[in-house]
Design a protein around this motif. Structure first.
Motif, PDB file in Angstrom:
ATOM      1  N   VAL A  62      -2.148   6.802  -2.180  1.00 56.43           N
ATOM      2  CA  VAL A  62      -2.404   5.391  -3.013  1.00 56.43           C
ATOM      3  C   VAL A  62      -1.790   5.440  -4.186  1.00 56.43           C
ATOM      4  CG1 VAL A  62      -4.418   4.632  -4.318  1.00 56.43           C
ATOM      5  CG2 VAL A  62      -4.943   5.190  -2.058  1.00 56.43           C
ATOM      6  N   ALA A  63      -1.526   6.831  -4.838  1.00 57.07           N
ATOM      7  CA  ALA A  63      -0.729   6.841  -6.120  1.00 57.07           C
ATOM      8  C   ALA A  63       0.751   6.173  -5.660  1.00 57.07           C
ATOM      9  CB  ALA A  63      -0.752   8.272  -6.572  1.00 57.07           C
ATOM     10  N   ALA A  64       1.390   6.663  -4.717  1.00 55.59           N
ATOM     11  CA  ALA A  64       2.508   6.315  -4.319  1.00 55.59           C
ATOM     12  C   ALA A  64       2.761   4.782  -3.886  1.00 55.59           C
ATOM     13  CB  ALA A  64       3.131   7.059  -3.295  1.00 55.59           C
ATOM     14  N   ALA A  65       1.690   4.105  -3.402  1.00 49.00           N
ATOM     15  CA  ALA A  65       1.739   2.904  -2.959  1.00 49.00           C
ATOM     16  C   ALA A  65       1.410   1.728  -4.255  1.00 49.00           C
ATOM     17  CB  ALA A  65       0.734   2.404  -2.003  1.00 49.00           C
ATOM     18  N   THR A  66       0.777   2.176  -5.165  1.00 46.52           N
ATOM     19  CA  THR A  66       0.295   1.551  -6.360  1.00 46.52           C
ATOM     20  C   THR A  66       0.945   1.799  -7.652  1.00 46.52           C
ATOM     21  OG1 THR A  66      -1.683   2.945  -7.010  1.00 46.52           O
ATOM     22  CG2 THR A  66      -2.110   1.242  -5.238  1.00 46.52           C
ATOM     23  N   GLY A  67       1.401   3.117  -7.796  1.00 50.24           N
ATOM     24  CA  GLY A  67       2.247   3.311  -9.069  1.00 50.24           C
ATOM     25  C   GLY A  67       1.164   3.864  -9.987  1.00 50.24           C
TER      26      GLY A  67
END
Length: 341
Positions: free
Chosen positions: A166-171
């Motif tokens: 999720v962190a990688a996808a949303t920043g």
């Protein structure tokens, strides 16, 4: 070894030596009227603790912890000293009746209470630190809207993978903040990223996701911005070597000395709470009696879900505290240390 009458160990109420871990709760355990039973049933012991805290902080803690509403107690800068004061007042009542734990531990904020109980940190200094800690954490929350959610029903490894994705996808920032039980993991971070991770967890089979009633995104990298300032606060306080073992929720290991305790309190701001691992460490001490000292029964539930073959008790209300006191048998006077310096 403590002498405790443990109905689950032995028979007929026999007084049985037990290895006792005293557990001190963290933020989220606060509740309305959480100190009412202490001040009503044990005023000679509890009231001086609250009076000292009120004088040190200038906060009406007796009023807050007896008649204060949930909204007031949710504020981080109030909740943290209120929980520590209630926990130490409870511990003082137990000590006045002959209790001495073999090991102590605290969940996040509760580590301050554990260090006070072990004589490594003066009560007044702990209050000053937790109030400033709460203020700094509240400032982070004002700048960056964040949240914390407990993920229940899937392994911690799955939760960690979801956070990374999720962190990688949303920043956004979403990280594992607490390993509380084998299938209960807390995540923390920016509000949108935490919400997205919670949705992913439900899709991955989580039984439920529970938003936590806290005022800031604790135990994630958002807290790094206050680490240096809190380090300055820690540097101004004297830490002593603990008089008996303290297990740290930062490392799940033993606090080595006063300076180690100081470093760990800094690290815990942005690091996860390793409670599941801490309970595994407790097994090396042959702990067979877990006593939650302070408001709430959160930690008792974690022990129950850990599968530990042990007696678990709490002290969160008049009935439970009275039961704990009945189970106590005054131990031989040993190197028990005063709660306050």
């Amino acid at each position: 070894m403590s002498t405790v009458s443990v109905s689950g160990l032995g028979s007929g109420g026999k007084v049985t030596p037990a290895r006792v871990l005293a557990m001190f709760p963290g933020q989220g355990s606060q509740r309305a009227a959480m100190a009412h039973h202490l001040l009503r049933e044990h005023p000679q012991t509890a009231r001086p603790i609250f009076a000292e805290a009120e004088e040190a902080l200038g906060l009406p803690l007796i009023e807050l912890c007896v008649t204060g509403g949930p909204d007031t107690l949710t504020r981080t800068e109030v909740a943290q000293p209120a929980i520590v004061t209630t926990s130490i007042a409870t511990y003082s009542v137990l000590v006045a009746n002959g209790f001495r734990p073999d090991v102590v531990a605290g969940h996040s904020l509760g580590e301050f209470s554990a260090l006070v109980a072990a004589g490594a940190l003066a009560f007044a200094d702990a209050l000053t630190l937790v109030r400033r800690r709460g203020q700094l954490m509240g400032e982070v929350a004002d700048r960056i809207p964040g949240s914390m959610v407990a993920i229940v029903g899937i392994p911690a490894g799955d939760v960690e993978r979801i956070c990374v994705n999720v962190a990688a996808a949303t920043g956004g920032i979403v990280e594992v903040a607490g390993l509380n039980a084998p299938t209960q993991t807390v995540i923390s971070g920016s509000r949108a990223a935490v919400a997205a991770a919670a949705r992913e967890a439900r899709q991955a089979g989580a039984d439920r996701t529970v938003p936590l009633d806290v005022g800031a995104p604790f135990h994630c990298s958002l807290m790094l911005s206050i680490a240096e300032e809190f380090s300055d606060e820690l540097a101004a306080v004297t830490f002593s070597d603990p008089s008996f073992p303290v297990l740290s929720s930062v490392t799940a290991g033993v606090v080595e000395d006063g300076e180690h305790a100081r470093r760990l309190l800094r690290c815990q701001l942005a690091g996860p709470v390793r409670w599941t691992e801490l309970l595994c460490t407790a097994q090396w001490f042959a702990i067979d009696y877990y006593l939650e000292v302070g408001p709430g029964r959160v930690l008792s539930g974690f022990v129950d879900r850990s599968g530990a073959n042990a007696t678990v008790r709490s002290t969160s209300d008049a009935r439970r505290l009275a039961a704990a006191l009945r189970n106590l048998s005054v131990p031989v006077a040993s190197h028990r240390k005063a709660v306050r310096k």
